[in-house]
Design an enzyme around this catalytic site. Structure first.
Site, PDB file in Angstrom:
ATOM      1  N   VAL A 109       0.641  12.151  -0.709  1.00  0.00           N
ATOM      2  CA  VAL A 109       0.874  13.431  -0.060  1.00  0.00           C
ATOM      3  C   VAL A 109       1.549  14.406  -1.019  1.00  0.00           C
ATOM      4  CG1 VAL A 109       1.040  12.342   2.220  1.00  0.00           C
ATOM      5  CG2 VAL A 109       3.121  12.613   0.860  1.00  0.00           C
ATOM      6  N   HIS A 125      -3.935  11.430   3.729  1.00  0.00           N
ATOM      7  CA  HIS A 125      -2.689  11.391   4.504  1.00  0.00           C
ATOM      8  C   HIS A 125      -1.960  12.725   4.536  1.00  0.00           C
ATOM      9  CE1 HIS A 125      -2.462   6.706   3.950  1.00  0.00           C
ATOM     10  NE2 HIS A 125      -3.411   7.092   4.767  1.00  0.00           N
ATOM     11  N   SER A 196      -1.191  -0.650  -2.666  1.00  0.00           N
ATOM     12  CA  SER A 196      -0.949  -2.043  -2.263  1.00  0.00           C
ATOM     13  C   SER A 196      -2.128  -2.582  -1.471  1.00  0.00           C
ATOM     14  CB  SER A 196       0.320  -2.123  -1.415  1.00  0.00           C
ATOM     15  OG  SER A 196       0.170  -1.335  -0.254  1.00  0.00           O
TER      16      SER A 196
HETATM   17  P1  NAD Z   1       2.516   1.326  -1.586  1.00  0.00           P
HETATM   18  O1  NAD Z   1       3.935   1.777  -1.760  1.00  0.00           O
HETATM   19  O2  NAD Z   1       2.179   0.445  -0.449  1.00  0.00           O
HETATM   20  O3  NAD Z   1       2.026   0.550  -2.897  1.00  0.00           O
HETATM   21  C1  NAD Z   1       2.206   1.085  -4.179  1.00  0.00           C
HETATM   22  C2  NAD Z   1       1.435   0.223  -5.156  1.00  0.00           C
HETATM   23  O4  NAD Z   1       1.547   0.825  -6.438  1.00  0.00           O
HETATM   24  C3  NAD Z   1       1.951  -1.222  -5.289  1.00  0.00           C
HETATM   25  O5  NAD Z   1       0.865  -2.120  -5.192  1.00  0.00           O
HETATM   26  C4  NAD Z   1       2.569  -1.248  -6.703  1.00  0.00           C
HETATM   27  O6  NAD Z   1       2.411  -2.509  -7.323  1.00  0.00           O
HETATM   28  C5  NAD Z   1       1.749  -0.186  -7.394  1.00  0.00           C
HETATM   29  N1  NAD Z   1       2.404   0.441  -8.544  1.00  0.00           N
HETATM   30  C6  NAD Z   1       3.723   0.633  -8.772  1.00  0.00           C
HETATM   31  N2  NAD Z   1       3.912   1.264  -9.938  1.00  0.00           N
HETATM   32  C7  NAD Z   1       2.673   1.485 -10.469  1.00  0.00           C
HETATM   33  C8  NAD Z   1       2.207   2.091 -11.668  1.00  0.00           C
HETATM   34  N3  NAD Z   1       3.049   2.627 -12.575  1.00  0.00           N
HETATM   35  N4  NAD Z   1       0.868   2.156 -11.885  1.00  0.00           N
HETATM   36  C9  NAD Z   1      -0.008   1.626 -10.988  1.00  0.00           C
HETATM   37  N5  NAD Z   1       0.388   1.032  -9.825  1.00  0.00           N
HETATM   38  C10 NAD Z   1       1.716   0.962  -9.579  1.00  0.00           C
HETATM   39  O7  NAD Z   1       1.653   2.627  -1.573  1.00  0.00           O
HETATM   40  P2  NAD Z   1       0.282   2.924  -0.879  1.00  0.00           P
HETATM   41  O8  NAD Z   1      -0.650   1.772  -1.061  1.00  0.00           O
HETATM   42  O9  NAD Z   1      -0.093   4.286  -1.346  1.00  0.00           O
HETATM   43  O10 NAD Z   1       0.581   2.997   0.703  1.00  0.00           O
HETATM   44  C11 NAD Z   1       1.783   3.435   1.276  1.00  0.00           C
HETATM   45  C12 NAD Z   1       1.744   4.774   2.012  1.00  0.00           C
HETATM   46  O11 NAD Z   1       2.843   5.520   1.533  1.00  0.00           O
HETATM   47  C13 NAD Z   1       0.579   5.642   1.817  1.00  0.00           C
HETATM   48  O12 NAD Z   1       0.123   5.916   3.083  1.00  0.00           O
HETATM   49  C14 NAD Z   1       1.097   6.941   1.182  1.00  0.00           C
HETATM   50  O13 NAD Z   1       0.657   8.042   1.947  1.00  0.00           O
HETATM   51  C15 NAD Z   1       2.559   6.885   1.319  1.00  0.00           C
HETATM   52  N6  NAD Z   1       3.340   7.290   0.129  1.00  0.00           N
HETATM   53  C16 NAD Z   1       2.939   8.348  -0.644  1.00  0.00           C
HETATM   54  C17 NAD Z   1       3.669   8.696  -1.774  1.00  0.00           C
HETATM   55  C18 NAD Z   1       3.218   9.860  -2.618  1.00  0.00           C
HETATM   56  O14 NAD Z   1       2.612  10.804  -2.120  1.00  0.00           O
HETATM   57  N7  NAD Z   1       3.470   9.827  -3.942  1.00  0.00           N
HETATM   58  C19 NAD Z   1       4.817   7.971  -2.121  1.00  0.00           C
HETATM   59  C20 NAD Z   1       5.205   6.913  -1.288  1.00  0.00           C
HETATM   60  C21 NAD Z   1       4.441   6.574  -0.177  1.00  0.00           C
END
Ligand code: NAD
Length: 260
Positions: A109, A125, A196
């Site tokens: 997001v 999302h 994840s």
């Molecule tokens: P998640 O937090 O479930 O998983 C994150 C994944 O990223 C993990 O598998 C982890 O091993 C991996 N990871 C960590 N560091 C990394 C790197 N440097 N390079 C590659 N991979 C790496 O996140 P998700 O699967 O996106 O699902 C969670 C929900 O949280 C989503 O619905 C999302 O909308 C939301 N979310 C969004 C943000 C954002 O917009 N940046 C941040 C946090 C959560």
């Protein structure tokens, strides 16, 4: 990180990506981790360390403690506003310019893919920079925040304002999901980066692509439920691996297939 990051890329993978007509990338919070945006599974910092993000990002949490949820999103909005696209975001924008039919589907997001120049983009999302009325869904760009007990209210109807994101337990925007589903069902290659692969329905998209015969490439430092079905599981950080994939597939200064 540069385009020449020394991550070994299998020649067969570079060949498959170079010759693909339709490529989809599905990204999650991990692609933004190197921009300083924490994933939900990272320990949160400072004031928010004692809260579980997976419990704050729900409609029930907003019903019970609307101001707490509003404040948490305010903190995250500021964090995102200070962050910049990293090498993985930039490399994905390059892939879009190289492949005839490319779609980037993100669960994030934070708006960092658009900031890096990606244009064919589905934000499954929502986007944390936007705020909307919790009753009518109307986008709202200016509000009064004068009552520390409650979130600001919609200037039209008086209901609380909320972030324009999809919370756990809420439905995804139908048009966005349909566009993503159509793209993965027709993809030659699916890149799954920094997710994840546990949050549905986005987590079903790689299975759909695999069933339709796409080559599945996972980029993640950790193993996920998807790792076992991936044709290539590249373990490492997105900021190292995605630029290396671009460099191996389209060696520097080669002509773009979409340049004309
Ligand atoms: P998640 O937090 O479930 O998983 C994150 C994944 O990223 C993990 O598998 C982890 O091993 C991996 N990871 C960590 N560091 C990394 C790197 N440097 N390079 C590659 N991979 C790496 O996140 P998700 O699967 O996106 O699902 C969670 C929900 O949280 C989503 O619905 C999302 O909308 C939301 N979310 C969004 C943000 C954002 O917009 N940046 C941040 C946090 C959560």
């Amino acid at each position: 990180m540069s385009d020449t990051a020394p991550f070994p890329v299998a020649p067969a993978l570079a060949d498959a990506l170079r010759s693909a007509d339709r490529v989809v990338a599905l990204t999650g919070a991990g692609v933004s981790a190197e921009s300083g945006v924490p994933t939900f599974r990272d320990a949160q910092s400072g004031l928010w360390a004692k809260f579980d993000p997976l419990e704050l990002a729900t409609p029930g949490a907003f019903e019970r403690q609307p101001r707490l949820v509003w404040d948490w999103y305010g903190w995250r909005r500021e964090l995102v506003a200070r962050s910049r696209p990293n090498a993985a975001h930039v490399a994905l924008a390059k892939i879009e310019r190289r492949v005839p039919d490319f779609l980037l589907v993100t669960q994030n997001v934070d708006g960092l893919h658009a900031a890096a120049g990606s244009r064919n983009l589905v934000e499954l999302h929502g986007n944390i920079a936007r705020v909307r009325c919790s009753r009518e869904g109307t986008p709202v760009s200016a509000w009064q925040d004068s009552d520390p007990q409650w979130p600001p209210r919609c200037p039209g109807c008086g209901a609380f304002l909320r972030p324009d994101v999809v919370w756990f337990e809420e439905a995804l925007p139908a048009g966005a999901l349909a566009r993503a589903d159509h793209a993965v069902a027709n993809a030659d290659v699916l890149l799954v980066i920094g997710t994840s692969a546990e949050v549905y329905p986005a987590a079903a998209l790689p299975l759909r692509a695999r069933d339709a015969g796409a080559l599945i490439v996972e980029i993640n430092p950790a193993s996920t439920p998807l790792t076992a079905i991936a044709d290539h599981a590249l373990h490492g950080r997105a900021g190292d691996i995605v630029p290396a994939l671009v460099a191996a597939t389209w060696p520097a200064d080669g002509p773009s297939r979409t340049d004309s």
